[in-house]
Design a protein around this motif. Structure first.
Motif, PDB file in Angstrom:
ATOM      1  N   ARG A 185       0.773  -1.189  -0.070  1.00  0.00           N
ATOM      2  CA  ARG A 185      -0.080   0.040  -0.028  1.00  0.00           C
ATOM      3  C   ARG A 185       0.631   1.267   0.143  1.00  0.00           C
ATOM      4  NH1 ARG A 185      -0.658   3.287   4.389  1.00  0.00           N
ATOM      5  NH2 ARG A 185      -2.277   4.649   4.284  1.00  0.00           N
ATOM      6  N   GLU A 186       0.564   1.959  -1.012  1.00  0.00           N
ATOM      7  CA  GLU A 186       1.172   3.373  -1.029  1.00  0.00           C
ATOM      8  C   GLU A 186       0.653   4.174  -0.107  1.00  0.00           C
ATOM      9  OE1 GLU A 186       2.210   4.649  -4.890  1.00  0.00           O
ATOM     10  OE2 GLU A 186       3.864   3.368  -5.058  1.00  0.00           O
ATOM     11  N   CYS A 187       1.735   5.442   0.310  1.00  0.00           N
ATOM     12  CA  CYS A 187       1.137   6.484   1.185  1.00  0.00           C
ATOM     13  C   CYS A 187       2.007   7.698   1.147  1.00  0.00           C
ATOM     14  CB  CYS A 187       0.976   5.880   2.704  1.00  0.00           C
ATOM     15  SG  CYS A 187       2.501   5.419   3.431  1.00  0.00           S
ATOM     16  N   PHE A 188       1.576   8.659   1.837  1.00  0.00           N
ATOM     17  CA  PHE A 188       2.680   9.711   2.050  1.00  0.00           C
ATOM     18  C   PHE A 188       3.778   9.513   2.915  1.00  0.00           C
ATOM     19  CE2 PHE A 188       3.040  14.413   3.434  1.00  0.00           C
ATOM     20  CZ  PHE A 188       3.744  14.763   2.503  1.00  0.00           C
ATOM     21  N   ILE A 189       4.927   9.526   2.113  1.00  0.00           N
ATOM     22  CA  ILE A 189       6.290   9.272   3.287  1.00  0.00           C
ATOM     23  C   ILE A 189       6.980  10.501   3.087  1.00  0.00           C
ATOM     24  CG2 ILE A 189       6.014   6.862   2.582  1.00  0.00           C
ATOM     25  CD1 ILE A 189       8.157   6.893   0.633  1.00  0.00           C
ATOM     26  N   HIS A 190       7.573  10.807   4.208  1.00  0.00           N
ATOM     27  CA  HIS A 190       8.786  11.687   4.316  1.00  0.00           C
ATOM     28  C   HIS A 190       9.924  11.433   3.580  1.00  0.00           C
ATOM     29  CE1 HIS A 190      11.848  14.273   6.461  1.00  0.00           C
ATOM     30  NE2 HIS A 190      10.998  14.965   6.686  1.00  0.00           N
ATOM     31  N   ARG A 191      10.386  10.338   3.510  1.00  0.00           N
ATOM     32  CA  ARG A 191      11.660   9.724   2.688  1.00  0.00           C
ATOM     33  C   ARG A 191      12.943  10.130   3.440  1.00  0.00           C
ATOM     34  NH1 ARG A 191      14.317   6.735   0.854  1.00  0.00           N
ATOM     35  NH2 ARG A 191      14.979   6.495  -1.418  1.00  0.00           N
ATOM     36  N   ASP A 192      12.947  11.123   4.435  1.00  0.00           N
ATOM     37  CA  ASP A 192      14.192  11.189   5.375  1.00  0.00           C
ATOM     38  C   ASP A 192      13.812  11.399   6.670  1.00  0.00           C
ATOM     39  OD1 ASP A 192      17.004  11.586   5.759  1.00  0.00           O
ATOM     40  OD2 ASP A 192      16.945  13.717   5.327  1.00  0.00           O
ATOM     41  N   PHE A 193      12.934  10.723   7.218  1.00  0.00           N
ATOM     42  CA  PHE A 193      12.413  10.652   8.798  1.00  0.00           C
ATOM     43  C   PHE A 193      13.563  10.029   9.584  1.00  0.00           C
ATOM     44  CE2 PHE A 193      10.197   9.259  12.433  1.00  0.00           C
ATOM     45  CZ  PHE A 193       9.465  10.269  12.548  1.00  0.00           C
ATOM     46  N   HIS A 194      14.076  10.599  10.406  1.00  0.00           N
ATOM     47  CA  HIS A 194      15.035  10.148  11.365  1.00  0.00           C
ATOM     48  C   HIS A 194      15.127  11.468  12.380  1.00  0.00           C
ATOM     49  CE1 HIS A 194      18.403  12.939  10.067  1.00  0.00           C
ATOM     50  NE2 HIS A 194      18.032  12.778   8.863  1.00  0.00           N
ATOM     51  N   PRO A 195      15.719  10.883  13.551  1.00  0.00           N
ATOM     52  CA  PRO A 195      15.740  11.914  14.577  1.00  0.00           C
ATOM     53  C   PRO A 195      16.092  13.167  14.738  1.00  0.00           C
ATOM     54  CG  PRO A 195      16.334   9.749  15.477  1.00  0.00           C
ATOM     55  CD  PRO A 195      16.512   9.757  13.969  1.00  0.00           C
ATOM     56  N   ALA A 196      17.269  13.518  13.745  1.00  0.00           N
ATOM     57  CA  ALA A 196      17.763  14.908  13.578  1.00  0.00           C
ATOM     58  C   ALA A 196      16.745  15.735  12.503  1.00  0.00           C
ATOM     59  CB  ALA A 196      18.953  14.846  12.786  1.00  0.00           C
ATOM     60  N   ASN A 197      15.305  14.834  12.217  1.00  0.00           N
ATOM     61  CA  ASN A 197      14.394  16.113  11.365  1.00  0.00           C
ATOM     62  C   ASN A 197      13.202  16.117  12.162  1.00  0.00           C
ATOM     63  OD1 ASN A 197      16.168  16.619   9.075  1.00  0.00           O
ATOM     64  ND2 ASN A 197      15.541  14.850   7.888  1.00  0.00           N
ATOM     65  N   VAL A 198      13.259  15.677  13.545  1.00  0.00           N
ATOM     66  CA  VAL A 198      12.289  16.035  14.486  1.00  0.00           C
ATOM     67  C   VAL A 198      12.503  16.793  15.308  1.00  0.00           C
ATOM     68  CG1 VAL A 198      10.678  14.818  15.939  1.00  0.00           C
ATOM     69  CG2 VAL A 198      11.413  13.462  13.763  1.00  0.00           C
ATOM     70  N   LEU A 199      11.468  17.842  15.703  1.00  0.00           N
ATOM     71  CA  LEU A 199      11.896  18.763  16.878  1.00  0.00           C
ATOM     72  C   LEU A 199      11.130  18.301  18.103  1.00  0.00           C
ATOM     73  CD1 LEU A 199      11.665  22.081  14.924  1.00  0.00           C
ATOM     74  CD2 LEU A 199      13.650  20.683  15.322  1.00  0.00           C
ATOM     75  N   TRP A 200      11.415  18.626  19.337  1.00  0.00           N
ATOM     76  CA  TRP A 200      10.598  18.418  20.474  1.00  0.00           C
ATOM     77  C   TRP A 200      10.616  19.576  21.388  1.00  0.00           C
ATOM     78  CZ3 TRP A 200       9.445  12.980  21.785  1.00  0.00           C
ATOM     79  CH2 TRP A 200       9.960  12.202  20.825  1.00  0.00           C
TER      80      TRP A 200
END
Length: 310
Positions: A185-200
C-alpha cells in the motif's frame, strides 16, 4: 548588511523582505547547524513590534540540483501538502524555484519551536513518540501527490564493500534487493525521517522538518530509513524497539517486510560509511566511523536473519 558575514547575500535579504513586508527589520541572521545538503539560516524579523523567526534554505549543491532541479518546488509542495493534511510542519512563506532571486533555489518558511533531541532521557517514550508521529504521517494516502518514490542506489551496480567484515553478506543483500519488489500500500512518506529531522518541546514532538524528499511510496521505506539511522546511533536494539512501536501505532495499515529495511540500508551506501555530520552538530557523542561500520554490519546480519525467518 546583516547576514552577509554569514554567507547570506544581499539579494536573499531583499527577497525575504519582499515576501513579508518591505518595512520589516531583519535584526539577526544565524546559520543553522545540522544541515549537510543545503545551507540553512534563521532570520529574526521585527514587524509591528512583534519579533518572529523564519528559516531560509538555500540549495547550493550543483550535483544534487543537476539530478533534481525542482528541489525548491518539491519541498514547497511537500510542506503545503503536509500542512493541509494536519501534520506539524513549518509553514511555507515562499520559494524561489530557479534561483533567479537568490542565486540558487530557495525555500522560505516559518521556524517552528522546539529542538532536536538525540540523547533522550526517557528512551522508551522518545522512541514511542517517534513511531507514533510516523504512523500518523502514513495514514495519509497521498493519491494526488505528484512525487513518486525511487531508490537512491541501484543494487545491480554496487560493488563488494571493502570496508566491511562481512562482504559476502552484503553481496547477498544486493542480490535480494535486485529481485522483485513486494506489492505494498502506498502512502505519503517523508523519505528522510530520522531523529535529526524531528523537533521536540516539553517532551512532545513539535514539528517534523526537511520535506524536500517527500513522496508517495511504501511506508516501509520511512520505517527502514529511521531504523538504519537508529541502528548506527544506538545499536540494533533501539532500531527494533522503534519497529515494534511503529507496528503498534500503525496497526493493520502496515504489514512488515524486511525487504524495505534492506533497501533503506543499501540506499545509505556511498563509499565507506562515516558518522553523519548532523549527529555531531546536535551533540551526539561517542560515535566513530569504525563503530558506525561495525553497527551497519551487525544490522545487515540481523536483517538477513529476518529473511531466513520470513
Amino acid at each position: 548588511m546583516a547576514g552577509e558575514q554569514y554567507g547570506l547575500q544581499k539579494q536573499s535579504i531583499e527577497w525575504v523582505k519582499s515576501q513579508l513586508n518591505e518595512q520589516v527589520e531583519i535584526i539577526d541572521v544565524d546559520p543553522l547547524t545540522g544541515g549537510t545538503s543545503s545551507k540553512l539560516f534563521e532570520l529574526t524579523v521585527k514587524e509591528n513590534d512583534q519579533v518572529l523567526s523564519y528559516v531560509l534554505r538555500l540549495f547550493h549543491k550543483a550535483d544534487w540540483l543537476e539530478k533534481e532541479p525542482d528541489l525548491a518546488r518539491h519541498e514547497a509542495d511537500s510542506l503545503q501538502y503536509a500542512e493541509q493534511s494536519g501534520l506539524l510542519v513549518p509553514h511555507l512563506i515562499a520559494y524561489d524555484e530557479t534561483g533567479q532571486e537568490n542565486g540558487v533555489p530557495a525555500v522560505f518558511m516559518t521556524k517552528e519551536s522546539g529542538s532536536v533531541v538525540l540523547q533522550p532521557t526517557h528512551d522508551n517514550k522518545w522512541t514511542d513518540r517517534l513511531a507514533a508521529a510516523l504512523a500518523e504521517l502514513h495514514q495519509i494516502k497521498a493519491e494526488d501527490f505528484p512525487y513518486e518514490y525511487f531508490s537512491y542506489n541501484d543494487a545491480f551496480l554496487l560493488e563488494k564493500p571493502t570496508w566491511s567484515k562481512v562482504q559476502n553478506d552484503w553481496m547477498r543483500a544486493f542480490y535480494i534487493v535486485s529481485g522483485n519488489r513486494p506489492k505494498v500500500r502506498e502512502c505519503f512518506i517523508h523519505r528522510d525521517f530520522h531523529p535529526a529531522n524531528v523537533l521536540w518541546e516539553n517532551g512532545e514532538i513539535s514539528a517534523i522538518v526537511d520535506w524536500v524528499n517527500a513522496c508517495r511510496g511504501p511506508a516501509g521505506i520511512d520505517v527502514g530509513h529511521c531504523r538504519v539511522n537508529l541502528a548506527q546511533m544506538y545499536g540494533i536494539s533501539v532500531a527494533n524497539e522503534f519497529l515494534a512501536a511503529y507496528q503498534r501505532h500503525a496497526g493493520n495499515l502496515f504489514v512488515y517486510d524486511p525487504y524495505w529495511d534492506l533497501v533503506s540500508l543499501i540506499d545509505t551506501l556511498n563509499g565507506s560509511p562515516t558518522v553523519y555530520p548532523g549527529w555531531k552538530a546536535f551533540g551526539m557523542k561517542g560515535l566513530s566511523d569504525e563503530l558506525v561500520r561495525h553497527r551497519l554490519d551487525d544490522y545487515l546480519l540481523s536483517l538477513l536473519d529476518r529473511f531466513d525467518d520470513f
